[in-house]
Design a protein around this motif. Structure first.
Motif, PDB file in Angstrom:
ATOM      1  N   MET A  33     -32.905  70.811  27.540  1.00 56.28           N
ATOM      2  CA  MET A  33     -32.407  69.976  26.227  1.00 56.28           C
ATOM      3  C   MET A  33     -31.193  70.891  25.452  1.00 56.28           C
ATOM      4  O   MET A  33     -31.158  72.267  25.942  1.00 56.28           O
ATOM      5  CB  MET A  33     -33.633  69.836  25.469  1.00 56.28           C
ATOM      6  CG  MET A  33     -34.729  68.893  26.153  1.00 56.28           C
ATOM      7  SD  MET A  33     -36.146  68.630  24.747  1.00 56.28           S
ATOM      8  CE  MET A  33     -35.428  67.146  23.940  1.00 56.28           C
ATOM      9  N   GLY A  34     -30.554  69.959  24.999  1.00 56.85           N
ATOM     10  CA  GLY A  34     -29.595  70.695  24.042  1.00 56.85           C
ATOM     11  C   GLY A  34     -28.869  69.848  23.255  1.00 56.85           C
ATOM     12  O   GLY A  34     -29.297  68.786  23.015  1.00 56.85           O
ATOM     13  N   TRP A  35     -27.861  70.388  22.452  1.00 55.36           N
ATOM     14  CA  TRP A  35     -27.122  69.496  21.597  1.00 55.36           C
ATOM     15  C   TRP A  35     -25.348  69.886  21.865  1.00 55.36           C
ATOM     16  O   TRP A  35     -25.108  71.061  22.355  1.00 55.36           O
ATOM     17  CB  TRP A  35     -27.232  70.488  20.166  1.00 55.36           C
ATOM     18  CG  TRP A  35     -28.784  70.347  19.862  1.00 55.36           C
ATOM     19  CD1 TRP A  35     -29.781  71.109  19.885  1.00 55.36           C
ATOM     20  CD2 TRP A  35     -29.042  69.418  19.341  1.00 55.36           C
ATOM     21  NE1 TRP A  35     -30.924  70.597  19.348  1.00 55.36           N
ATOM     22  CE2 TRP A  35     -30.377  69.381  18.596  1.00 55.36           C
ATOM     23  CE3 TRP A  35     -28.516  68.009  18.397  1.00 55.36           C
ATOM     24  CZ2 TRP A  35     -31.391  68.479  17.905  1.00 55.36           C
ATOM     25  CZ3 TRP A  35     -29.217  67.008  17.595  1.00 55.36           C
ATOM     26  CH2 TRP A  35     -30.761  67.481  17.404  1.00 55.36           C
ATOM     27  N   TYR A  36     -24.769  68.907  21.785  1.00 50.97           N
ATOM     28  CA  TYR A  36     -23.467  68.711  21.811  1.00 50.97           C
ATOM     29  C   TYR A  36     -23.006  68.116  20.750  1.00 50.97           C
ATOM     30  O   TYR A  36     -23.650  67.656  19.891  1.00 50.97           O
ATOM     31  CB  TYR A  36     -23.180  67.845  23.160  1.00 50.97           C
ATOM     32  CG  TYR A  36     -23.434  68.169  24.483  1.00 50.97           C
ATOM     33  CD1 TYR A  36     -24.681  68.243  24.690  1.00 50.97           C
ATOM     34  CD2 TYR A  36     -22.508  68.769  25.366  1.00 50.97           C
ATOM     35  CE1 TYR A  36     -25.193  69.036  26.220  1.00 50.97           C
ATOM     36  CE2 TYR A  36     -23.062  69.118  26.419  1.00 50.97           C
ATOM     37  CZ  TYR A  36     -24.096  69.257  26.858  1.00 50.97           C
ATOM     38  OH  TYR A  36     -24.283  69.841  28.260  1.00 50.97           O
ATOM     39  N   ARG A  37     -21.631  68.349  20.294  1.00 50.07           N
ATOM     40  CA  ARG A  37     -20.955  67.687  19.144  1.00 50.07           C
ATOM     41  C   ARG A  37     -19.648  67.284  19.413  1.00 50.07           C
ATOM     42  O   ARG A  37     -19.091  67.790  20.439  1.00 50.07           O
ATOM     43  CB  ARG A  37     -20.945  68.770  18.084  1.00 50.07           C
ATOM     44  CG  ARG A  37     -20.014  70.143  18.033  1.00 50.07           C
ATOM     45  CD  ARG A  37     -20.053  71.033  17.363  1.00 50.07           C
ATOM     46  NE  ARG A  37     -19.273  72.218  17.590  1.00 50.07           N
ATOM     47  CZ  ARG A  37     -19.296  73.276  16.731  1.00 50.07           C
ATOM     48  NH1 ARG A  37     -20.264  73.358  15.575  1.00 50.07           N
ATOM     49  NH2 ARG A  37     -18.417  74.339  16.950  1.00 50.07           N
ATOM     50  N   GLN A  38     -19.294  66.215  18.506  1.00 54.29           N
ATOM     51  CA  GLN A  38     -17.873  65.660  18.815  1.00 54.29           C
ATOM     52  C   GLN A  38     -17.195  65.499  17.251  1.00 54.29           C
ATOM     53  O   GLN A  38     -17.686  64.701  16.491  1.00 54.29           O
ATOM     54  CB  GLN A  38     -17.837  64.396  19.580  1.00 54.29           C
ATOM     55  CG  GLN A  38     -16.662  63.705  19.818  1.00 54.29           C
ATOM     56  CD  GLN A  38     -16.486  62.746  20.783  1.00 54.29           C
ATOM     57  OE1 GLN A  38     -17.682  61.957  21.141  1.00 54.29           O
ATOM     58  NE2 GLN A  38     -15.601  62.341  21.486  1.00 54.29           N
ATOM     59  N   ALA A  39     -16.201  66.390  17.053  1.00 61.42           N
ATOM     60  CA  ALA A  39     -15.367  66.274  16.076  1.00 61.42           C
ATOM     61  C   ALA A  39     -14.586  65.113  16.103  1.00 61.42           C
ATOM     62  O   ALA A  39     -14.031  64.739  17.233  1.00 61.42           O
ATOM     63  CB  ALA A  39     -14.761  67.639  15.687  1.00 61.42           C
ATOM     64  N   PRO A  40     -13.818  64.481  14.981  1.00 65.44           N
ATOM     65  CA  PRO A  40     -12.869  63.428  14.881  1.00 65.44           C
ATOM     66  C   PRO A  40     -11.576  63.822  15.810  1.00 65.44           C
ATOM     67  O   PRO A  40     -11.114  65.013  15.554  1.00 65.44           O
ATOM     68  CB  PRO A  40     -12.560  63.223  13.637  1.00 65.44           C
ATOM     69  CG  PRO A  40     -13.841  63.681  13.004  1.00 65.44           C
ATOM     70  CD  PRO A  40     -14.272  64.736  13.731  1.00 65.44           C
ATOM     71  N   GLY A  41     -11.414  63.366  16.850  1.00 66.10           N
ATOM     72  CA  GLY A  41     -10.117  63.510  17.456  1.00 66.10           C
ATOM     73  C   GLY A  41     -10.416  64.799  18.727  1.00 66.10           C
ATOM     74  O   GLY A  41      -9.373  64.834  19.366  1.00 66.10           O
TER      75      GLY A  41
END
Length: 121
Positions: A33-41
């Motif tokens: 299991m994990g966490w990903y992130r996406q910032a604008p652009g």
């Protein structure tokens, strides 16, 4: 498999937040299991990941500040985020990699809907 994340919100620089994500459904096994992130652009990126055996890996940008943990019995993963920076602002997505009872021999990725973390003064 459904992933329900919680714990996002607004934090000041230097502050802390804790994300939780619970997996439910016809789960046969969860390998990681994990966490990903996406910032604008920007593209989605790995933040932290933990295997069923407890092995972890982190993005260089969060090492020493974020800690991932997991409760296998509850199929839940946590992300403790300390010393937050404005550049941590992003939508954080929970991920699990595993199989279901419908196809126990096939592992797939499953994603939560994302929770927004904003770091700002």
């Amino acid at each position: 498999v459904q992933l329900q994340a919680s714990g996002g919100g607004l934090a000041q620089p230097g502050g802390s937040l804790r994300l939780s994500c619970a997996a439910s459904g016809s789960i046969f096994s969860i390998n990681a299991m994990g966490w990903y992130r996406q910032a604008p652009g920007k593209q989605r990126e790995l933040v932290a990941r933990i295997t069923s055996g407890g092995s972890t890996n982190y993005a260089d940008s969060v090492k020493g500040r974020f800690t991932i943990s997991r409760d296998n019995a509850k199929n839940t993963v946590y992300l403790q985020m300390n010393s937050l920076k404005p550049e941590d602002t992003a939508v954080y997505y929970c991920n699990s990699y595993g199989s279901t009872y419908l196809a126990p021999g096939r592992a797939d990725d499953y994603w939560g809907r994302g929770t927004l973390v904003t770091v700002s003064s």
